[in-house]
Design a protein around this motif. Sequence first.
Motif, short mmCIF file in Angstrom:
data_model
loop_
_atom_site.label_atom_id
_atom_site.label_comp_id
_atom_site.label_asym_id
_atom_site.label_seq_id
_atom_site.Cartn_x
_atom_site.Cartn_y
_atom_site.Cartn_z
N SER A 157 -4.02 15.83 3.08
CA SER A 157 -3.75 15.29 4.49
C SER A 157 -4.43 14.41 5.16
N GLY A 158 -4.34 13.96 5.89
CA GLY A 158 -5.10 12.82 6.30
C GLY A 158 -5.42 11.51 6.12
N HIS A 159 -4.06 11.01 5.65
CA HIS A 159 -3.57 9.56 5.74
C HIS A 159 -3.08 9.22 6.67
N THR A 160 -2.49 7.92 6.53
CA THR A 160 -2.03 7.82 7.63
C THR A 160 -0.54 6.10 7.78
N ASP A 161 -0.80 6.73 6.32
CA ASP A 161 0.83 5.43 6.04
C ASP A 161 1.07 6.00 4.14
N THR A 162 1.97 5.63 3.89
CA THR A 162 2.08 5.72 2.56
C THR A 162 1.23 5.83 1.69
N VAL A 163 0.91 6.81 0.66
CA VAL A 163 -0.06 6.83 -0.70
C VAL A 163 0.00 5.98 -1.80
N THR A 164 -0.31 4.58 -1.52
CA THR A 164 -0.05 3.67 -2.90
C THR A 164 -0.81 4.42 -4.33
N THR A 165 -1.55 4.72 -4.32
CA THR A 165 -2.48 5.05 -5.42
C THR A 165 -3.22 5.69 -5.36
N VAL A 166 -3.78 6.45 -6.28
CA VAL A 166 -5.34 7.51 -7.17
C VAL A 166 -5.49 6.70 -7.93
N ALA A 167 -7.31 7.74 -7.85
CA ALA A 167 -7.94 7.61 -9.03
C ALA A 167 -8.99 8.95 -8.99
N PHE A 168 -9.10 9.43 -10.28
CA PHE A 168 -10.40 10.54 -10.51
C PHE A 168 -11.39 10.12 -11.33
N SER A 169 -12.77 10.26 -10.28
CA SER A 169 -13.81 9.66 -10.83
C SER A 169 -13.92 10.51 -12.34
#
Length: 825
Positions: free
Chosen positions: A792-804
């Motif tokens: 959680s902690g997002h304010t809108d649709t999560v469009t993309t993600v990436a791992f370091s």
Amino acid sequence: MEGPQTPSARPGGGSGGIVTETRLAGSWPCASPVPLACRPPLCAFPARGPGLCVWSSADPEGQLLVLRGHRDPVTAVAFGNAGSPLLVCSASPDCVVTWRLDECREQALRGVDPRGAVLGTLLGKVPCVRYRPDDRAAAVCAGNQVLLLDVEARSVLAQLQGHQGPVTAVEFCPRQPHVLVSVAEDRCFKVWDSRAGCLLHSSPVLTAAPLLSLCVDEESQQLVAGCAEGQLCVCSLAESHRYRCVTRVDLRKQVESFRARMAGPRLCGWPEGSELPSADAPGRGDAVDATLPVLGLAPCDLAHLRGPDRGLLPAVNARGLWVGSSTGSFVLNLVNFELEAVLLYEDFRHLSIQVAGSCAVTSSDDKAFCLLTSMFGGEAALLEVDLAALVRSQQRPLLTTPLSVLPSSCVSPTSPLCFGVAAERRARPGGHKRAAARGAVRDQPLVFHSSVRSSGYAAAPHAAAFSPKTAVKGDRGRSSGRRNTHQREEYPSEKSVPTTLRKQLAVPQGPAAVCCVQFSGDGRRLACGLANHVLLVFGVDLTGTPAVFSGHDGAVSTLDWSHDGRWLLSASQDGTLRLWSARSREAVLCLGRAVLAQPVRAAQFYYLDAFLLLSAGPELLLLKYRVDTRKDEMNRYKQRSGCSPVFRLPMAGAAEITCLSAVNEFYSHLVLAAGRNRAVEVFDLNAGRSAAMVAGAHTRPVHQICQNKGSPFATQQPQAYNLFATTAVGDGVRLWDLRTLRCERRFEGHPSRCYPCGLAFSPCGRLLASGAEDRHAYVYEMGSSTFSHRLSGHTDTVTTVAFSPSIPQLATATLDGKLQLFGAE
């Protein structure tokens, strides 16, 4: 006639002995549904009038054992779990009776009517009874409640009330005998603690039709409920999941999808002499009923039914579910939730029952047993199914040439990859020749000094051989091609799930959606493509002023770091492709419609930065590029860098390519591409052709292909690099294995019904992260079908993600232009 006729043996099989009708009984009451119970080699069903019939398929004479102790017709029956003494429980509106079968047989042989023990009386209509795993108690569905009756003391142990409709089925959890699950016509399931007599969990409404059947599989830790309209609801029994719904399966759609896979055209890569199952083969009739009521469920083991090379891991395809319906029986994989085999009764003309009114199924080793009653006639039949033969007869053959991301052979002389490398060698600039001349070995006089270990004059030039492994344990001190001022540490594989929000930042270029994010190979920089036409590069901790790259006239849809970290590649919705210098922030190469006939949809570096791989319309393009950063004040706006086409391949059916993926971290010959035709195609650039294709990979076009590319900081098994994931709007995420081109697992816990949300593999290959529309990011583990963490902690649709690639860190981006960094605790 007081009872059914003596069942007749029906040896013979049809379809190569896959299905055999072993017993048939006539003079059956026509009312449906009829209570049935099956436990090989025994079957139980009610006789005409107040009686219960038990027969054994192992008895060559087929003698019936008739148990009479009810005044009303039997409405429910169940076998016990223990082998000795074997119990059977029967229920009717007047009473519930438990029978010891060994004593009943002895009494019948002496000519005495068998007698049972009455557990309860006048409970009303009882649609289902089940023994507890230790056979010391029985759960009885009576109206809107479930009664737990003590078999020894013949008393009521618990009275469980809470359903808003008649309870239709109940099951005990084998590992927790005091926990039982019930389903009812109120379309919900409830979990009870029988010792405390309390409710542990109540689900919301699951389907539009009443729930009829229930199965609890402890091996996969899943609960499956079937309804009257052919819907299956799969829920997780894991303690941390709180009985959340994993997926819903439409049986009719699954049968149609299975037929499409089996009746599809032959694809390149399949054996030439192999015959795929045709539409006339068993399991593919001419029509499918509008609804397939789920009449019976039973777990089955699929681990030994498939060949050794049918999946990446043995546990991936281990658990299955045998589903019995009115027109057929089906084998459902509880991992990828797809049908492994279809058995339609009408395709086996030798069967006496073509449409079933009731069904009881069970599975033992590689055999399955179905006890059916006719919907329109007065017959009961026992079917014995060779489950292994059925599953294997309806599987595609293995590829003639097994596919693998790791190349098993050298580059062919006629390969486009070899042509590009040869052209580069022929076009080396003079400066490179002079540098090579300086590095050549020359004849020089030997010099001997006591303080010098070796002069090095006669030493041969060093050549670094490439290894396809991206990281090897114990090689942390070995130098790499690039100079690093920090020491590499192995990526932690245990307890490394980034779930804690460390940083949240709004992009400084105004409220613009973040379309794509990607870490550099060393994990020190994070690039973000925005909808306001710019590209930003942050430090790994999102502090300081980001580097701004501007020049596109549309939203940046795709970006990619080069393997050495010097260049950035971006594609925009304006149809152009730009190559940027990460240090000077200038575009050194720009490709537009003047060079490409159609707009660029996806692009990336390929073959350790030797090529640019991109898609334009229905074609896959391989470009050889050259970068010239020298400045000419007289022609400062003239582009000095350039590129030349090396090879191009069209996608099957001339479908527009929506996304592509290839490994750039090491040499690989395979490229994956998805098209508007909902297919995923595998191209072999070493051979210069299409290697295989998966038709109908999703119900909608795939918008992202994500490969398990690993990381220089992590070590994985070589076979793990053959995993890749695809996602489509409204159809979840599917995990595939390149060696078999089968969907090995499905992830559907995250809502993504309208907006295309991205996904990413962790460097260790153990986790898969995905965006979602409910302002959360979801993290899945490879061994589970439901999410393990909800961020959680997002304010809108999560469009993309990436791992370091270097540390346990996850970057997420939202539609309102926010960046979030999650770290491990």
